[in-house]
Design a protein around this motif. Structure first.
Motif, PDB file in Angstrom:
ATOM      1  N   GLN A 101       4.935  -8.609   8.229  1.00 15.65           N
ATOM      2  CA  GLN A 101       4.363  -9.901   8.627  1.00 15.65           C
ATOM      3  C   GLN A 101       3.153  -9.716   9.530  1.00 15.65           C
ATOM      4  OE1 GLN A 101       7.505 -12.228  10.345  1.00 15.65           O
ATOM      5  NE2 GLN A 101       8.475 -12.607   8.376  1.00 15.65           N
ATOM      6  N   VAL A 102       3.174  -8.682  10.357  1.00 13.42           N
ATOM      7  CA  VAL A 102       2.031  -8.419  11.239  1.00 13.42           C
ATOM      8  C   VAL A 102       0.766  -8.245  10.411  1.00 13.42           C
ATOM      9  CG1 VAL A 102       0.992  -6.719  12.813  1.00 13.42           C
ATOM     10  CG2 VAL A 102       3.372  -7.435  13.123  1.00 13.42           C
ATOM     11  N   TYR A 103       0.892  -7.533   9.295  1.00 14.16           N
ATOM     12  CA  TYR A 103      -0.262  -7.249   8.446  1.00 14.16           C
ATOM     13  C   TYR A 103      -0.480  -8.289   7.347  1.00 14.16           C
ATOM     14  CZ  TYR A 103      -0.362  -2.736  10.742  1.00 14.16           C
ATOM     15  OH  TYR A 103      -0.437  -1.745  11.685  1.00 14.16           O
ATOM     16  N   GLY A 104       0.378  -9.300   7.288  1.00 15.59           N
ATOM     17  CA  GLY A 104       0.213 -10.345   6.283  1.00 15.59           C
ATOM     18  C   GLY A 104       0.621  -9.902   4.900  1.00 15.59           C
ATOM     19  N   ILE A 105       1.562  -8.973   4.831  1.00 18.01           N
ATOM     20  CA  ILE A 105       2.014  -8.430   3.555  1.00 18.01           C
ATOM     21  C   ILE A 105       3.472  -8.812   3.361  1.00 18.01           C
ATOM     22  CG2 ILE A 105       2.432  -6.303   2.264  1.00 18.01           C
ATOM     23  CD1 ILE A 105       0.273  -5.009   4.039  1.00 18.01           C
ATOM     24  N   ARG A 106       3.803  -9.118   2.138  1.00 11.47           N
ATOM     25  CA  ARG A 106       5.202  -9.374   1.812  1.00 11.47           C
ATOM     26  C   ARG A 106       5.585  -8.401   0.699  1.00 11.47           C
ATOM     27  NH1 ARG A 106       8.280 -14.990   0.661  1.00 11.47           N
ATOM     28  NH2 ARG A 106      10.323 -14.045   0.623  1.00 11.47           N
ATOM     29  N   PRO A 107       6.403  -7.400   1.023  1.00 12.50           N
ATOM     30  CA  PRO A 107       6.742  -6.396   0.014  1.00 12.50           C
ATOM     31  C   PRO A 107       7.479  -7.001  -1.178  1.00 12.50           C
ATOM     32  CG  PRO A 107       7.450  -5.678   2.196  1.00 12.50           C
ATOM     33  CD  PRO A 107       7.018  -7.107   2.315  1.00 12.50           C
ATOM     34  N   SER A 108       7.159  -6.516  -2.363  1.00 12.40           N
ATOM     35  CA  SER A 108       7.850  -6.956  -3.572  1.00 12.40           C
ATOM     36  C   SER A 108       9.229  -6.308  -3.617  1.00 12.40           C
ATOM     37  CB  SER A 108       7.039  -6.570  -4.801  1.00 12.40           C
ATOM     38  OG  SER A 108       6.977  -5.159  -4.906  1.00 12.40           O
ATOM     39  N   LEU A 109      10.062  -6.769  -4.525  1.00  8.93           N
ATOM     40  CA  LEU A 109      11.400  -6.198  -4.655  1.00  8.93           C
ATOM     41  C   LEU A 109      11.344  -4.705  -4.961  1.00  8.93           C
ATOM     42  CD1 LEU A 109      14.448  -6.618  -4.641  1.00  8.93           C
ATOM     43  CD2 LEU A 109      14.303  -7.224  -7.055  1.00  8.93           C
ATOM     44  N   PRO A 110      10.522  -4.257  -5.906  1.00  2.88           N
ATOM     45  CA  PRO A 110      10.466  -2.801  -6.133  1.00  2.88           C
ATOM     46  C   PRO A 110      10.050  -2.015  -4.881  1.00  2.88           C
ATOM     47  CG  PRO A 110       9.447  -3.958  -7.964  1.00  2.88           C
ATOM     48  CD  PRO A 110       9.724  -4.982  -6.905  1.00  2.88           C
ATOM     49  N   ASN A 111       9.100  -2.547  -4.119  1.00  2.00           N
ATOM     50  CA  ASN A 111       8.693  -1.874  -2.881  1.00  2.00           C
ATOM     51  C   ASN A 111       9.817  -1.891  -1.854  1.00  2.00           C
ATOM     52  OD1 ASN A 111       6.192  -1.221  -3.834  1.00  2.00           O
ATOM     53  ND2 ASN A 111       5.173  -2.981  -2.947  1.00  2.00           N
ATOM     54  N   ARG A 112      10.525  -3.007  -1.762  1.00  2.00           N
ATOM     55  CA  ARG A 112      11.658  -3.091  -0.843  1.00  2.00           C
ATOM     56  C   ARG A 112      12.735  -2.075  -1.228  1.00  2.00           C
ATOM     57  NH1 ARG A 112      11.975  -7.589   2.491  1.00  2.00           N
ATOM     58  NH2 ARG A 112      10.455  -9.192   2.025  1.00  2.00           N
ATOM     59  N   LEU A 113      13.004  -1.959  -2.522  1.00  2.00           N
ATOM     60  CA  LEU A 113      14.020  -1.006  -2.973  1.00  2.00           C
ATOM     61  C   LEU A 113      13.591   0.429  -2.678  1.00  2.00           C
ATOM     62  CD1 LEU A 113      15.125  -2.661  -6.338  1.00  2.00           C
ATOM     63  CD2 LEU A 113      16.358  -2.624  -4.156  1.00  2.00           C
ATOM     64  N   ARG A 114      12.312   0.734  -2.859  1.00  2.00           N
ATOM     65  CA  ARG A 114      11.814   2.070  -2.553  1.00  2.00           C
ATOM     66  C   ARG A 114      11.954   2.354  -1.051  1.00  2.00           C
ATOM     67  NH1 ARG A 114       7.337   1.826  -5.156  1.00  2.00           N
ATOM     68  NH2 ARG A 114       6.007   1.147  -3.469  1.00  2.00           N
ATOM     69  N   LEU A 115      11.602   1.373  -0.221  1.00  2.00           N
ATOM     70  CA  LEU A 115      11.749   1.540   1.225  1.00  2.00           C
ATOM     71  C   LEU A 115      13.221   1.673   1.611  1.00  2.00           C
ATOM     72  CD1 LEU A 115       9.111  -1.039   2.503  1.00  2.00           C
ATOM     73  CD2 LEU A 115       9.014   1.443   2.758  1.00  2.00           C
ATOM     74  N   LEU A 116      14.074   0.871   0.974  1.00  2.00           N
ATOM     75  CA  LEU A 116      15.509   0.938   1.248  1.00  2.00           C
ATOM     76  C   LEU A 116      16.046   2.330   0.924  1.00  2.00           C
ATOM     77  CD1 LEU A 116      18.188  -0.445   2.017  1.00  2.00           C
ATOM     78  CD2 LEU A 116      18.382  -1.159  -0.367  1.00  2.00           C
ATOM     79  N   LYS A 117      15.622   2.892  -0.189  1.00  2.00           N
ATOM     80  CA  LYS A 117      16.060   4.235  -0.577  1.00  2.00           C
ATOM     81  C   LYS A 117      15.632   5.258   0.473  1.00  2.00           C
ATOM     82  CE  LYS A 117      15.542   7.693  -4.191  1.00  2.00           C
ATOM     83  NZ  LYS A 117      14.821   8.066  -5.391  1.00  2.00           N
ATOM     84  N   GLN A 118      14.391   5.152   0.952  1.00  2.00           N
ATOM     85  CA  GLN A 118      13.904   6.080   1.967  1.00  2.00           C
ATOM     86  C   GLN A 118      14.691   5.939   3.267  1.00  2.00           C
ATOM     87  OE1 GLN A 118       9.728   5.164   2.212  1.00  2.00           O
ATOM     88  NE2 GLN A 118       9.215   6.362   0.406  1.00  2.00           N
ATOM     89  N   VAL A 119      14.976   4.696   3.658  1.00  2.00           N
ATOM     90  CA  VAL A 119      15.734   4.458   4.884  1.00  2.00           C
ATOM     91  C   VAL A 119      17.150   5.010   4.743  1.00  2.00           C
ATOM     92  CG1 VAL A 119      16.756   2.641   6.326  1.00  2.00           C
ATOM     93  CG2 VAL A 119      14.365   2.481   5.643  1.00  2.00           C
ATOM     94  N   ILE A 120      17.783   4.770   3.610  1.00  2.00           N
ATOM     95  CA  ILE A 120      19.153   5.262   3.403  1.00  2.00           C
ATOM     96  C   ILE A 120      19.168   6.789   3.419  1.00  2.00           C
ATOM     97  CG2 ILE A 120      20.998   5.450   1.683  1.00  2.00           C
ATOM     98  CD1 ILE A 120      20.488   2.476   1.056  1.00  2.00           C
ATOM     99  N   ASN A 121      18.203   7.434   2.777  1.00  4.40           N
ATOM    100  CA  ASN A 121      18.131   8.898   2.814  1.00  4.40           C
ATOM    101  C   ASN A 121      17.991   9.400   4.242  1.00  4.40           C
ATOM    102  OD1 ASN A 121      18.395   9.224   0.047  1.00  4.40           O
ATOM    103  ND2 ASN A 121      16.191   9.259  -0.313  1.00  4.40           N
ATOM    104  N   TYR A 122      17.138   8.760   5.018  1.00  2.88           N
ATOM    105  CA  TYR A 122      16.958   9.127   6.416  1.00  2.88           C
ATOM    106  C   TYR A 122      18.262   8.949   7.190  1.00  2.88           C
ATOM    107  CZ  TYR A 122      15.725   8.496  11.296  1.00  2.88           C
ATOM    108  OH  TYR A 122      15.702   8.564  12.659  1.00  2.88           O
ATOM    109  N   LEU A 123      18.930   7.817   6.970  1.00  2.00           N
ATOM    110  CA  LEU A 123      20.167   7.544   7.690  1.00  2.00           C
ATOM    111  C   LEU A 123      21.277   8.514   7.293  1.00  2.00           C
ATOM    112  CD1 LEU A 123      20.220   3.654   7.758  1.00  2.00           C
ATOM    113  CD2 LEU A 123      19.767   5.214   9.650  1.00  2.00           C
ATOM    114  N   LEU A 124      21.318   8.905   6.028  1.00  3.12           N
ATOM    115  CA  LEU A 124      22.332   9.871   5.601  1.00  3.12           C
ATOM    116  C   LEU A 124      22.147  11.214   6.302  1.00  3.12           C
ATOM    117  CD1 LEU A 124      22.630   9.095   1.777  1.00  3.12           C
ATOM    118  CD2 LEU A 124      24.312   8.635   3.574  1.00  3.12           C
ATOM    119  N   VAL A 125      20.914  11.656   6.384  1.00  2.47           N
ATOM    120  CA  VAL A 125      20.640  12.911   7.085  1.00  2.47           C
ATOM    121  C   VAL A 125      20.978  12.776   8.561  1.00  2.47           C
ATOM    122  CG1 VAL A 125      18.796  14.501   7.792  1.00  2.47           C
ATOM    123  CG2 VAL A 125      18.911  13.693   5.437  1.00  2.47           C
TER     124      VAL A 125
END
Length: 173
Positions: free
Chosen positions: A136-160
């Protein structure tokens, strides 16, 4: 029929926000190219696209203020440098402030909680909220595919992170 229309609109909204990502990628590419040019006038297209992207968004006020102070004798490289300092740096500072808040909240919760699984769930929740907030700071709203990609990265980070925390707990026990 109402539910079908509402569902279609929701699907369009989730998948249709990729235009925002495409525009930002194009703007970044243009600014990188213009940064190395001493030509004059080529930055006009970049500025017009930037204005179109932020039209109707809260950031448009800050962009317009920055553009008002942009010297008309600036070459393209100087215009890009100026816009980064006058327009993007304040956005970056606000994004970093918000990231620091979310990091402090997650750090505090992890420090207080004795359970790794709860730590990971809380950190996941805060990361997802942080992504939305920074977008929101940058005026961007991530699409579902982008959200899923970010979610995958966050989950991988959290698993480690969770596995590391679990191993450390086991070693100390």
């Amino acid at each position: 029929a109402f539910l079908l229309i509402k569902s279609l609109l929701l699907i369009k909204e989730l998948f249709g926000n990729s235009q925002s990502s495409e525009v930002t990628a194009r703007l970044q590419k243009m600014s990188s190219k213009l940064r190395n040019q001493t030509t004059v006038g080529d930055a006009t297209k970049y500025i017009n696209e930037l204005e179109d992207f932020y039209e109707g968004k809260p950031q448009a006020i800050y962009l317009n203020r920055a553009l008002e102070d942009l010297a008309d004798y600036s070459n393209d490289s100087e215009a890009i440098d100026y816009l980064e300092k006058a327009f993007l740096e304040p956005l970056d500072e606000e994004a970093m402030r918000r990231i620091a808040i979310y990091s402090a909240q997650a750090g505090l919760a992890v420090a207080v909680s004795p359970f790794v699984a709860i730590d990971m769930l809380f950190a996941l929740w805060r990361c997802l909220k942080m992504i939305d907030d920074v977008s929101q700071v940058y005026g961007i709203r991530p699409s579902l595919p982008n959200r899923l990609r970010l979610l995958k990265q966050v989950i991988n980070y959290l698993l480690v992170t969770g596995a590391t925390e679990f191993i450390i707990d086991q070693v100390f026990d």
